[in-house]
Design a protein around this motif. Structure first.
Motif, PDB file in Angstrom:
ATOM      1  N   GLN A 112     -52.843 -29.854 -11.830  1.00 18.86           N
ATOM      2  CA  GLN A 112     -52.229 -30.648 -12.804  1.00 18.86           C
ATOM      3  C   GLN A 112     -52.716 -30.426 -14.153  1.00 18.86           C
ATOM      4  N   LEU A 113     -53.689 -29.263 -14.200  1.00 17.57           N
ATOM      5  CA  LEU A 113     -54.064 -28.858 -15.772  1.00 17.57           C
ATOM      6  C   LEU A 113     -52.923 -28.147 -16.314  1.00 17.57           C
ATOM      7  N   SER A 114     -51.981 -28.732 -16.997  1.00 12.67           N
ATOM      8  CA  SER A 114     -50.885 -27.925 -17.477  1.00 12.67           C
ATOM      9  C   SER A 114     -51.036 -26.909 -18.667  1.00 12.67           C
ATOM     10  N   GLU A 115     -52.503 -27.403 -19.347  1.00 15.35           N
ATOM     11  CA  GLU A 115     -52.654 -26.626 -20.466  1.00 15.35           C
ATOM     12  C   GLU A 115     -53.661 -25.368 -20.027  1.00 15.35           C
ATOM     13  N   LEU A 116     -54.115 -25.256 -18.881  1.00 17.55           N
ATOM     14  CA  LEU A 116     -55.221 -24.356 -18.486  1.00 17.55           C
ATOM     15  C   LEU A 116     -54.389 -22.878 -18.674  1.00 17.55           C
ATOM     16  N   SER A 117     -55.079 -22.007 -19.173  1.00 16.71           N
ATOM     17  CA  SER A 117     -54.595 -20.675 -19.468  1.00 16.71           C
ATOM     18  C   SER A 117     -55.650 -19.564 -18.750  1.00 16.71           C
ATOM     19  N   CYS A 118     -57.283 -20.088 -18.500  1.00 15.58           N
ATOM     20  CA  CYS A 118     -58.083 -19.571 -18.039  1.00 15.58           C
ATOM     21  C   CYS A 118     -58.970 -19.961 -16.963  1.00 15.58           C
ATOM     22  N   LEU A 119     -58.914 -19.536 -15.717  1.00 14.74           N
ATOM     23  CA  LEU A 119     -59.767 -20.101 -14.595  1.00 14.74           C
ATOM     24  C   LEU A 119     -60.682 -19.059 -13.994  1.00 14.74           C
ATOM     25  N   ASP A 120     -62.048 -19.364 -14.417  1.00 15.63           N
ATOM     26  CA  ASP A 120     -62.901 -18.243 -14.101  1.00 15.63           C
ATOM     27  C   ASP A 120     -63.944 -19.005 -12.860  1.00 15.63           C
ATOM     28  N   LEU A 121     -63.799 -18.564 -11.782  1.00 17.17           N
ATOM     29  CA  LEU A 121     -64.824 -19.086 -10.529  1.00 17.17           C
ATOM     30  C   LEU A 121     -65.579 -18.076  -9.869  1.00 17.17           C
ATOM     31  N   PHE A 122     -65.368 -16.691 -10.455  1.00 16.30           N
ATOM     32  CA  PHE A 122     -66.308 -15.612  -9.576  1.00 16.30           C
ATOM     33  C   PHE A 122     -67.663 -15.977  -9.244  1.00 16.30           C
ATOM     34  N   GLU A 123     -67.801 -15.013  -8.118  1.00 15.11           N
ATOM     35  CA  GLU A 123     -69.410 -15.325  -7.624  1.00 15.11           C
ATOM     36  C   GLU A 123     -70.008 -16.486  -7.489  1.00 15.11           C
ATOM     37  N   ASN A 124     -69.297 -17.461  -6.846  1.00 13.62           N
ATOM     38  CA  ASN A 124     -69.838 -18.886  -6.352  1.00 13.62           C
ATOM     39  C   ASN A 124     -69.899 -18.896  -4.647  1.00 13.62           C
ATOM     40  N   ARG A 125     -69.810 -19.911  -4.246  1.00 15.27           N
ATOM     41  CA  ARG A 125     -69.688 -20.149  -2.328  1.00 15.27           C
ATOM     42  C   ARG A 125     -68.732 -20.944  -2.161  1.00 15.27           C
ATOM     43  N   LEU A 126     -67.531 -20.895  -2.927  1.00 15.66           N
ATOM     44  CA  LEU A 126     -66.250 -21.579  -2.776  1.00 15.66           C
ATOM     45  C   LEU A 126     -65.660 -21.375  -1.194  1.00 15.66           C
ATOM     46  N   ILE A 127     -65.212 -22.364  -0.607  1.00 13.37           N
ATOM     47  CA  ILE A 127     -64.456 -21.986   0.728  1.00 13.37           C
ATOM     48  C   ILE A 127     -63.144 -22.911   0.570  1.00 13.37           C
ATOM     49  N   GLY A 128     -62.470 -22.889   1.683  1.00 12.33           N
ATOM     50  CA  GLY A 128     -61.226 -23.469   1.822  1.00 12.33           C
ATOM     51  C   GLY A 128     -59.794 -22.718   1.624  1.00 12.33           C
ATOM     52  N   ILE A 129     -58.691 -23.550   1.558  1.00 16.84           N
ATOM     53  CA  ILE A 129     -57.421 -22.787   1.484  1.00 16.84           C
ATOM     54  C   ILE A 129     -57.071 -23.222  -0.022  1.00 16.84           C
ATOM     55  N   LEU A 130     -56.395 -22.050  -0.522  1.00 20.25           N
ATOM     56  CA  LEU A 130     -55.729 -22.189  -1.794  1.00 20.25           C
ATOM     57  C   LEU A 130     -54.078 -22.389  -1.441  1.00 20.25           C
TER      58      LEU A 130
END
Length: 358
Positions: free
Chosen positions: A57-75
């Motif tokens: 829902q983040l309609s203004e988002l231009s950059c999403l940086d989540l590298f090198e974490n421990r995230l799991i799940g389905i995108l």
């Protein structure tokens, strides 16, 4: 270590969130109520759990940086549903993430940078990338993918997947290419000559495939090439004379092939910037006829397991870079191309042992 505080989700006027390279852990808060959030940098932490659906829902988002974490799940597509302004997406190093979208999915965004190394994107090459006209950087190394349909890129990094078949000739139409890494796959056949149309290339790594036949003479067009890795394939016959036109080479690794004939004398004059020359485990014969006096930058010369004969040239004394003391446990090569950094891990066999320098 700490957790991302829940009160962050109450900062409704927030436009930039930069918490990169800390020790935050726990779940990512739901930021879906942030109407103005444009940049999120949470890479280099220890965040776990899945990416909240509310991110879509983040309609203004231009950059999403989540590298090198421990995230799991389905995108799923819901996590990108309203991200029409997104151009930079970085999720490298989250091996528990898997992209699950339809083969006919059309994303709302036009990315210029996509980093999803070690995420699960397979088994086929994502069809939604085919028409990403603005995409210039793509890193999907170790992402369990196969297939050959690729957009026009500047950076193509697909090492360590299950790519099979031949390298498509269409790669020659990707004329903006600067870095290509297709190492560690199961590619077969010859290197297509049109790859030399990518005259901006500084880095080409086709190591550890099943490529055969001769090395293309058209490589003489790659005059900006600095690193060339063709090791651990099945190339045969002699080195083409056109190689000497690649005068910018710093690293040349042709080890573990079936190359034969004399080691060309022009190596000593053509490659004045050469730092690493690895020709081990081929079928080269004859003596060392090339002059060493021009190779003043050479650090490593590896000619083990060939059919060379004759005397060892006294001109080896001219290799001044080899005589410099250095801590080889920290031996490192780094290339920066258009602000993108690429580091080299180097393996050398000394007295029967494989030593890797990173």
């Amino acid at each position: 270590m700490g957790r991302l505080l829940k009160w962050l989700s109450q900062l409704e006027r927030l436009t930039i969130l930069d918490l990169e390279d800390n020790n935050f852990q726990g779940l990512i808060p739901a930021f879906g109520t942030f109407p103005n959030l444009e940049l999120i940098w949470l890479g280099g932490n220890e965040l776990n759990g899945s990416l909240p659906v509310s991110f879509g829902q983040l309609s203004e988002l231009s950059c999403l940086d989540l590298f090198e974490n421990r995230l799991i799940g389905i995108l799923s597509k819901e996590r990108f549903s309203k991200l029409s302004k997104l151009y930079d997406l970085r999720m490298e190093g989250n091996s528990g993430l898997a992209l699950s979208v339809s083969s006919i999915w059309i994303p709302p965004f036009q990315l210029t940078y996509l980093g999803m190394a070690s995420c699960n994107l397979g088994p086929t090459f994502p069809t939604w990338l085919k028409f990403r006209k603005n995409l210039s950087y793509l890193d999907m190394s170790n992402a369990s993918i196969s297939g050959e349909s690729m957009p026009n890129l500047a950076y193509l990094l697909l090492s360590g997947n299950q790519l099979t078949g031949i390298i498509p000739k269409s790669i020659g139409y990707m004329t903006n290419l600067e870095m290509v890494d297709l190492s560690g796959n199961s590619l077969t056949g010859s290197i297509p000559s049109p790859i030399s149309n990518c005259s901006y290339q500084a880095f080409l790594n086709l190591r550890q495939n099943n490529l055969t036949n001769v090395i293309p003479k058209s490589f003489n067009q790659l005059k900006q090439l600095k690193w060339l890795h063709l090791n651990k394939n099945k190339f045969s016959e002699e080195l083409p004379l056109s190689f000497q036109n690649m005068s910018s080479l710093e690293i040349l690794d042709l080890s573990y092939n079936k190359l034969s004939g004399d080691i060309p004398a022009w190596i000593g004059t053509a490659f004045s910037s050469l730092k690493i020359l690895k020709l081990r485990s081929n079928a080269f014969s004859g003596g060392l006829l090339f002059g060493f006096s021009n190779l003043t930058s050479l650090h490593i010369l590896d000619l083990i397991e060939n059919n060379l004969s004759g005397s060892i040239p006294s001109a080896l004394d001219d290799l001044r870079a080899m005589s410099q003391k250095r801590n080889i446990s920290k031996y490192q090569y780094e290339m920066i191309v258009s602000s993108v950094s690429y580091q080299e891990n180097l393996t050398v066999k000394a007295k029967g042992q494989d030593l890797e320098y990173a």
